[in-house]
Design a protein around this motif. Structure first.
Motif, PDB file in Angstrom:
ATOM      1  N   MET A  20       0.853  -1.064  -0.136  1.00  0.00           N
ATOM      2  CA  MET A  20       0.232   0.442   0.191  1.00  0.00           C
ATOM      3  C   MET A  20       1.364   1.406  -0.621  1.00  0.00           C
ATOM      4  O   MET A  20       1.650   1.240   1.148  1.00  0.00           O
ATOM      5  CB  MET A  20      -0.820   0.070   0.995  1.00  0.00           C
ATOM      6  N   ALA A  21       0.079   1.552  -0.870  1.00  0.00           N
ATOM      7  CA  ALA A  21       1.330   3.435  -1.254  1.00  0.00           C
ATOM      8  C   ALA A  21       0.757   4.262  -0.131  1.00  0.00           C
ATOM      9  O   ALA A  21       0.246   4.234   1.058  1.00  0.00           O
ATOM     10  CB  ALA A  21       1.106   4.500  -2.152  1.00  0.00           C
ATOM     11  N   GLU A  22       2.235   5.279   0.532  1.00  0.00           N
ATOM     12  CA  GLU A  22       1.853   6.107   1.520  1.00  0.00           C
ATOM     13  C   GLU A  22       1.022   7.078   1.040  1.00  0.00           C
ATOM     14  O   GLU A  22       0.572   7.635   0.334  1.00  0.00           O
ATOM     15  CB  GLU A  22       3.014   6.434   2.330  1.00  0.00           C
ATOM     16  N   THR A  23      -0.061   7.280   1.897  1.00  0.00           N
ATOM     17  CA  THR A  23      -1.114   8.633   1.559  1.00  0.00           C
ATOM     18  C   THR A  23       0.402  10.086   1.928  1.00  0.00           C
ATOM     19  O   THR A  23      -0.433  10.688   1.456  1.00  0.00           O
ATOM     20  CB  THR A  23      -2.372   8.830   2.699  1.00  0.00           C
ATOM     21  N   SER A  24       0.967  10.262   1.827  1.00  0.00           N
ATOM     22  CA  SER A  24       2.233  11.193   2.545  1.00  0.00           C
ATOM     23  C   SER A  24       2.482  11.679   0.582  1.00  0.00           C
ATOM     24  O   SER A  24       3.296  12.124   0.303  1.00  0.00           O
ATOM     25  CB  SER A  24       3.259  10.682   3.178  1.00  0.00           C
ATOM     26  N   GLY A  25       1.859  11.047  -0.396  1.00  0.00           N
ATOM     27  CA  GLY A  25       3.147  10.888  -1.929  1.00  0.00           C
ATOM     28  C   GLY A  25       2.357  12.134  -2.828  1.00  0.00           C
ATOM     29  O   GLY A  25       2.333  12.012  -3.572  1.00  0.00           O
ATOM     30  N   TYR A  26       1.512  12.664  -1.979  1.00  0.00           N
ATOM     31  CA  TYR A  26       0.844  13.552  -3.325  1.00  0.00           C
ATOM     32  C   TYR A  26       0.506  15.183  -2.514  1.00  0.00           C
ATOM     33  O   TYR A  26       0.504  15.364  -1.138  1.00  0.00           O
ATOM     34  CB  TYR A  26      -0.586  13.179  -2.900  1.00  0.00           C
ATOM     35  N   GLY A  27       0.841  15.599  -3.643  1.00  0.00           N
ATOM     36  CA  GLY A  27       1.659  17.174  -2.686  1.00  0.00           C
ATOM     37  C   GLY A  27      -0.553  18.499  -3.516  1.00  0.00           C
ATOM     38  O   GLY A  27      -0.039  17.219  -4.601  1.00  0.00           O
ATOM     39  N   ILE A  28      -0.101  19.226  -3.199  1.00  0.00           N
ATOM     40  CA  ILE A  28      -1.125  19.867  -3.675  1.00  0.00           C
ATOM     41  C   ILE A  28      -0.501  21.442  -4.331  1.00  0.00           C
ATOM     42  O   ILE A  28      -0.384  22.050  -4.179  1.00  0.00           O
ATOM     43  CB  ILE A  28      -2.381  20.302  -2.730  1.00  0.00           C
ATOM     44  N   ILE A  29      -1.078  21.324  -6.039  1.00  0.00           N
ATOM     45  CA  ILE A  29      -0.141  22.543  -6.672  1.00  0.00           C
ATOM     46  C   ILE A  29      -1.577  23.442  -6.441  1.00  0.00           C
ATOM     47  O   ILE A  29      -2.866  22.746  -7.880  1.00  0.00           O
ATOM     48  CB  ILE A  29      -0.016  22.574  -8.117  1.00  0.00           C
TER      49      ILE A  29
ATOM     50  N   SER B 246       4.213  10.933  -5.256  1.00  0.00           N
ATOM     51  CA  SER B 246       3.304   9.879  -6.333  1.00  0.00           C
ATOM     52  C   SER B 246       2.868  10.536  -7.030  1.00  0.00           C
ATOM     53  O   SER B 246       2.365   9.356  -8.253  1.00  0.00           O
ATOM     54  CB  SER B 246       2.472   8.982  -5.483  1.00  0.00           C
ATOM     55  N   GLY B 247       2.100  11.418  -6.733  1.00  0.00           N
ATOM     56  CA  GLY B 247       1.670  12.602  -7.950  1.00  0.00           C
ATOM     57  C   GLY B 247       1.317  13.615  -7.192  1.00  0.00           C
ATOM     58  O   GLY B 247       1.408  14.092  -6.202  1.00  0.00           O
ATOM     59  N   VAL B 248       0.642  14.602  -8.116  1.00  0.00           N
ATOM     60  CA  VAL B 248       0.044  15.912  -7.475  1.00  0.00           C
ATOM     61  C   VAL B 248      -1.534  15.848  -7.714  1.00  0.00           C
ATOM     62  O   VAL B 248      -1.938  15.480  -8.472  1.00  0.00           O
ATOM     63  CB  VAL B 248       1.014  16.991  -8.302  1.00  0.00           C
ATOM     64  N   ILE B 249      -2.089  16.974  -7.379  1.00  0.00           N
ATOM     65  CA  ILE B 249      -3.742  17.255  -7.592  1.00  0.00           C
ATOM     66  C   ILE B 249      -3.297  18.636  -7.826  1.00  0.00           C
ATOM     67  O   ILE B 249      -2.633  20.197  -7.213  1.00  0.00           O
ATOM     68  CB  ILE B 249      -4.397  17.328  -6.168  1.00  0.00           C
ATOM     69  N   PHE B 250      -4.180  19.016  -8.544  1.00  0.00           N
ATOM     70  CA  PHE B 250      -4.115  20.368  -8.833  1.00  0.00           C
ATOM     71  C   PHE B 250      -5.638  21.109  -8.767  1.00  0.00           C
ATOM     72  O   PHE B 250      -6.693  20.499  -8.786  1.00  0.00           O
ATOM     73  CB  PHE B 250      -4.152  20.872 -11.073  1.00  0.00           C
TER      74      PHE B 250
ATOM     75  N   PHE C 117      -3.303  13.954 -10.626  1.00  0.00           N
ATOM     76  CA  PHE C 117      -2.594  13.652 -11.623  1.00  0.00           C
ATOM     77  C   PHE C 117      -1.386  12.096 -10.660  1.00  0.00           C
ATOM     78  O   PHE C 117      -0.478  12.826 -10.508  1.00  0.00           O
ATOM     79  CB  PHE C 117      -1.479  13.904 -12.976  1.00  0.00           C
ATOM     80  N   SER C 118      -1.206  11.132 -11.551  1.00  0.00           N
ATOM     81  CA  SER C 118       0.405   9.857 -10.534  1.00  0.00           C
ATOM     82  C   SER C 118       0.757  10.922 -11.850  1.00  0.00           C
ATOM     83  O   SER C 118       1.105  11.326 -12.694  1.00  0.00           O
ATOM     84  CB  SER C 118      -0.063   8.889 -10.529  1.00  0.00           C
ATOM     85  N   SER C 119       2.602   9.885 -11.229  1.00  0.00           N
ATOM     86  CA  SER C 119       3.397  10.657 -11.232  1.00  0.00           C
ATOM     87  C   SER C 119       4.419  10.222 -12.910  1.00  0.00           C
ATOM     88  O   SER C 119       4.908  11.372 -13.337  1.00  0.00           O
ATOM     89  CB  SER C 119       4.764  10.826 -10.520  1.00  0.00           C
ATOM     90  N   LYS C 120       3.059   9.258 -13.479  1.00  0.00           N
ATOM     91  CA  LYS C 120       4.009   9.478 -14.450  1.00  0.00           C
ATOM     92  C   LYS C 120       3.108   9.873 -16.188  1.00  0.00           C
ATOM     93  O   LYS C 120       3.499   9.885 -17.313  1.00  0.00           O
ATOM     94  CB  LYS C 120       2.850   7.396 -15.031  1.00  0.00           C
TER      95      LYS C 120
END
Length: 200
Positions: free
Chosen positions: A1-10, A101-105, A147-150
């Protein structure tokens, strides 16, 4: 399970609100400015970091966010269109947190964005391993969108007035929706703002 700490918000806050005639980021709603509202919601969510991309009125917006734990990043090319702010945000995020892991716009003129909505996007991404998780409203998908980092390479290739919508459409089969019924309410004109105040 991925960590929830992996997403930044822009938070994209570089526009000059030409149709409104004054910086919409600094309009007040329920005793706080729109930019402060969305930034505080982002900070309270399960995000690792919050980045606010500024352009027009950068000093005024940075001052408004002065006491908050977020990064204000100036986009010198903000006048070229939305794409340059997306790129500025992603580049900053990749440099400051290379393994993200990814970002939220998010944008500053959707007054009904909440902590719960940000968390729902992150939870959905973790549950279903979704590449894109978009807010669903008024028969469309839009912001806030994860968006995930891919997708970072595709985001970095956007130009001019292109926005996240282009990728949501292009990669439709990889989009998971999260309902955001009041997502269609945004502030572009004085009439929009007066309507918002009248309904509160």
């Amino acid at each position: 399970m991925a960590e929830t700490s992996g997403y930044g918000i822009i938070i994209l806050a570089a526009g000059n609100s030409s149709r409104l005639g004054k910086p919409k980021q600094l309009l007040r709603y329920q005793d706080k400015t729109l930019i402060r509202h969305v930034t505080q919601a982002a900070i309270a969510a399960k995000s690792t970091s919050v980045t606010v991309v500024t352009g027009s009125n950068a000093d005024l917006i940075a001052k408004e966010l002065d006491s908050l734990p977020c990064h204000a990043v100036y986009n010198p090319d903000w006048e070229s269109g939305m794409a340059s702010s997306l790129v500025t945000g992603v580049q900053h995020q990749m440099a400051s947190q290379p393994g993200i892991s990814g970002v939220i716009f998010a944008v500053s003129d959707q007054p009904f964005v909440t902590v719960d909505l940000f968390n729902a996007l992150i939870d959905r991404a973790l549950e279903g391993n979704a590449g894109i998780v978009a807010s669903a409203y008024e028969n469309t998908f839009g912001t806030p969108v994860l968006f995930s980092s891919k997708y970072f390479p595709a985001l970095l290739k956007l130009s001019g007035t292109e926005g996240a919508k282009k990728l949501i459409t292009k990669f439709a089969s990889d989009v998971t929706p999260v309902p955001f019924p009041s997502g269609g309410i945004d502030i572009d004109t004085q009439a929009d703002y007066q309507k918002l105040l009248g309904n509160s």
